[in-house]
Scaffold this active site. Structure first.
Site, PDB file in Angstrom:
ATOM      1  N   LEU A   1       0.783  -1.178   0.213  1.00  0.00           N
ATOM      2  CA  LEU A   1      -0.401   0.052   0.074  1.00  0.00           C
ATOM      3  C   LEU A   1       0.968   1.297   0.397  1.00  0.00           C
ATOM      4  O   LEU A   1       1.782   1.000   0.828  1.00  0.00           O
ATOM      5  CB  LEU A   1      -1.257   0.134   1.586  1.00  0.00           C
ATOM      6  CG  LEU A   1      -1.938  -0.907   1.701  1.00  0.00           C
ATOM      7  CD1 LEU A   1      -2.752  -0.681   2.765  1.00  0.00           C
ATOM      8  CD2 LEU A   1      -3.017  -1.579  -0.073  1.00  0.00           C
ATOM      9  N   HIS A   2       0.664   2.508  -1.357  1.00  0.00           N
ATOM     10  CA  HIS A   2       1.311   3.679  -0.845  1.00  0.00           C
ATOM     11  C   HIS A   2       0.816   4.595  -1.810  1.00  0.00           C
ATOM     12  O   HIS A   2       0.289   5.685  -1.286  1.00  0.00           O
ATOM     13  CB  HIS A   2       2.676   3.417  -2.256  1.00  0.00           C
ATOM     14  CG  HIS A   2       2.544   3.493  -3.231  1.00  0.00           C
ATOM     15  ND1 HIS A   2       1.841   2.583  -3.627  1.00  0.00           N
ATOM     16  CD2 HIS A   2       2.445   4.254  -4.350  1.00  0.00           C
ATOM     17  CE1 HIS A   2       1.937   2.106  -5.127  1.00  0.00           C
ATOM     18  NE2 HIS A   2       2.140   3.104  -5.451  1.00  0.00           N
ATOM     19  N   ARG A   3      -0.888   4.115  -1.499  1.00  0.00           N
ATOM     20  CA  ARG A   3      -1.178   5.482  -2.689  1.00  0.00           C
ATOM     21  C   ARG A   3      -2.075   6.403  -1.627  1.00  0.00           C
ATOM     22  O   ARG A   3      -2.602   5.700  -0.710  1.00  0.00           O
ATOM     23  CB  ARG A   3      -2.469   4.978  -3.091  1.00  0.00           C
ATOM     24  CG  ARG A   3      -1.725   4.648  -5.007  1.00  0.00           C
ATOM     25  CD  ARG A   3      -2.664   3.732  -6.193  1.00  0.00           C
ATOM     26  NE  ARG A   3      -1.733   3.432  -7.136  1.00  0.00           N
ATOM     27  CZ  ARG A   3      -1.130   4.190  -7.838  1.00  0.00           C
ATOM     28  NH1 ARG A   3      -1.108   5.038  -7.932  1.00  0.00           N
ATOM     29  NH2 ARG A   3      -0.238   3.668  -8.944  1.00  0.00           N
TER      30      ARG A   3
ATOM     31  N   ARG B   1       6.511   6.250   3.348  1.00  0.00           N
ATOM     32  CA  ARG B   1       5.004   6.771   2.950  1.00  0.00           C
ATOM     33  C   ARG B   1       4.078   6.156   3.831  1.00  0.00           C
ATOM     34  O   ARG B   1       3.015   6.659   5.067  1.00  0.00           O
ATOM     35  CB  ARG B   1       4.644   7.049   2.187  1.00  0.00           C
ATOM     36  CG  ARG B   1       3.337   8.098   1.463  1.00  0.00           C
ATOM     37  CD  ARG B   1       2.494   7.830   0.586  1.00  0.00           C
ATOM     38  NE  ARG B   1       1.484   9.186   0.564  1.00  0.00           N
ATOM     39  CZ  ARG B   1       2.157   9.788  -0.640  1.00  0.00           C
ATOM     40  NH1 ARG B   1       3.076  10.071  -1.120  1.00  0.00           N
ATOM     41  NH2 ARG B   1       0.281  10.537  -0.493  1.00  0.00           N
TER      42      ARG B   1
ATOM     43  N   ASP C   1      -2.345  -1.550  -3.899  1.00  0.00           N
ATOM     44  CA  ASP C   1      -2.848  -0.540  -4.813  1.00  0.00           C
ATOM     45  C   ASP C   1      -1.790  -0.054  -5.855  1.00  0.00           C
ATOM     46  O   ASP C   1      -1.711   1.433  -6.630  1.00  0.00           O
ATOM     47  CB  ASP C   1      -3.528   1.021  -4.174  1.00  0.00           C
ATOM     48  CG  ASP C   1      -2.023   1.010  -3.358  1.00  0.00           C
ATOM     49  OD1 ASP C   1      -0.765   1.263  -3.470  1.00  0.00           O
ATOM     50  OD2 ASP C   1      -2.180   2.262  -1.813  1.00  0.00           O
TER      51      ASP C   1
END
Length: 359
Positions: free
Chosen positions: A206-208, A241, A280
């Site tokens: 996950l990073h968005r 992030r 994502d």
């Protein structure tokens, strides 16, 4: 085209440029007129695990130039890349600039090259998500607007370019260099040795912003996954992030196995031996499709629709509750069987280099 710049800026780029560089080396072994190239790393990703390890793992030579732009806002990175790449162009005067994918470096270098009179080739041109809230979508739109030669991954991308008015002779349907890297490294994969039972765990990335920037959203998502995967573990290599927000949750999810970003060969090994992937990312959906691994994409759209219509991917959306029926389908063994899209065969870079040599 005998003098070429190849641009890489961030982790997704390295898997795409590696096969092109290898194909150039093979071409030059027998070519009467060899192709000269410079590998230029913009430094957009500067963390060792996100960048340097990939050159070693993928047998990519060290970059000829590292622009060293480092961190900053999108605008700061764009400006630094353009200024520093402009100097690099003036030093060598390439005939062609090859950009790949959709990161900030792709857009910035394509603009700079065009203004310096250098032709631009976009590997993975023409793909669209339709979501202009994603920086990557803007990068794709801008890059494709000024690109001279498009190397595409699918017939959908070809049609997108035709709809935009690009001439057929500028568009080359060649396949997917990301898959060249995948297939070319399957025998070199490394076990990350995380005490996970093959076929009994999931992998999650996950990073968005839509998934990780709001603490409640991230907490709800992780809680639902943790509570609904029964006795299975979830390997979660955490993007920097994401980690910033995760640390603020101050929660313990006992089914999650959390690591930092993983080197490519270990990460693909983990995916290959998993029962499914939650992500994502766009690129990972391509890799899961070729490996035949079920994939859930936590987005509302994808620029790679062939991974859904042909492959193993499903679009879940960004509402955390949406994931529950997909987890149930996976855990009950009811996931669809996918196929491999046309020309995703490991020979894409060879086709690209043959075309470039004749331009």
């Amino acid at each position: 085209m005998n003098k070429i710049d190849i641009i890489a800026g961030a982790r997704p780029n390295f898997m795409k440029i590696g096969p092109i560089i290898h194909a150039i080396h093979r071409f030059n072994e027998t070519a009467s007129t060899p192709i000269e190239y410079r590998l230029i790393h913009t430094g957009q990703h500067y963390d060792k695990k996100m960048s340097e390890d990939f050159f070693e793992q993928l047998n990519i030579p060290e970059p000829h130039i590292n622009l060293g732009v480092g961190s900053g806002t999108q605008a700061e990175q764009t400006g630094k890349i353009m200024l520093r790449y402009e100097e690099a162009i003036q030093d060598w005067k390439p005939e062609l600039c090859i950009v790949v994918g959709d990161v900030t470096s792709t857009m910035a270098c394509s603009i700079t090259a065009k203004k310096e009179g250098v032709k631009v080739a976009h590997v993975e041109g023409g793909i669209r998500s339709g979501d202009e809230s994603m920086p990557e979508e803007i990068n794709r739109m801008v890059t494709d607007a000024i690109t001279d030669f498009f190397f595409t991954t699918s017939e959908v991308a070809n049609q997108n370019l035709k709809d935009l008015g690009h001439a057929d002779e500028k568009v080359f349907f060649v396949g997917n260099t990301m898959i060249d890297s995948l297939l070319g490294n399957l025998e070199r994969l490394k076990d990350p040795e995380l005490e996970l039972t093959k076929g009994k765990y999931l992998v999650m990335t996950l990073h968005r912003p839509s998934n990780v920037d709001a603490m409640k959203n991230l907490g709800d998502l992780l809680g639902l996954i943790n509570e609904n995967i029964k006795d299975h573990k979830v390997l979660f290599p955490m993007h920097p992030r994401t980690k910033k927000m995760y640390d603020q949750l101050n929660m313990n999810y006992d089914q999650l196995v959390i690591t930092g970003p993983m080197p490519y060969l270990e990460f693909i090994h983990a995916i290959k031996h998993s029962m499914g992937v939650i992500t994502d990312s766009g690129g990972i959906t391509e890799e899961t499709t070729v490996l035949g691994i079920p994939c859930m994409t936590l987005r509302d759209s994808t620029e790679r629709p062939e991974t859904v219509t042909i492959g193993t991917n499903e679009i879940v959306g960004t509402n955390p509750k949406n994931i529950l029926p997909y987890l149930e389908k996976l855990l009950s063994g009811q996931w669809k069987k996918g196929e491999i899209p046309e020309l995703w065969d490991g020979q894409t870079a060879k086709r690209i280099v043959q075309i470039i040599s004749k331009l």
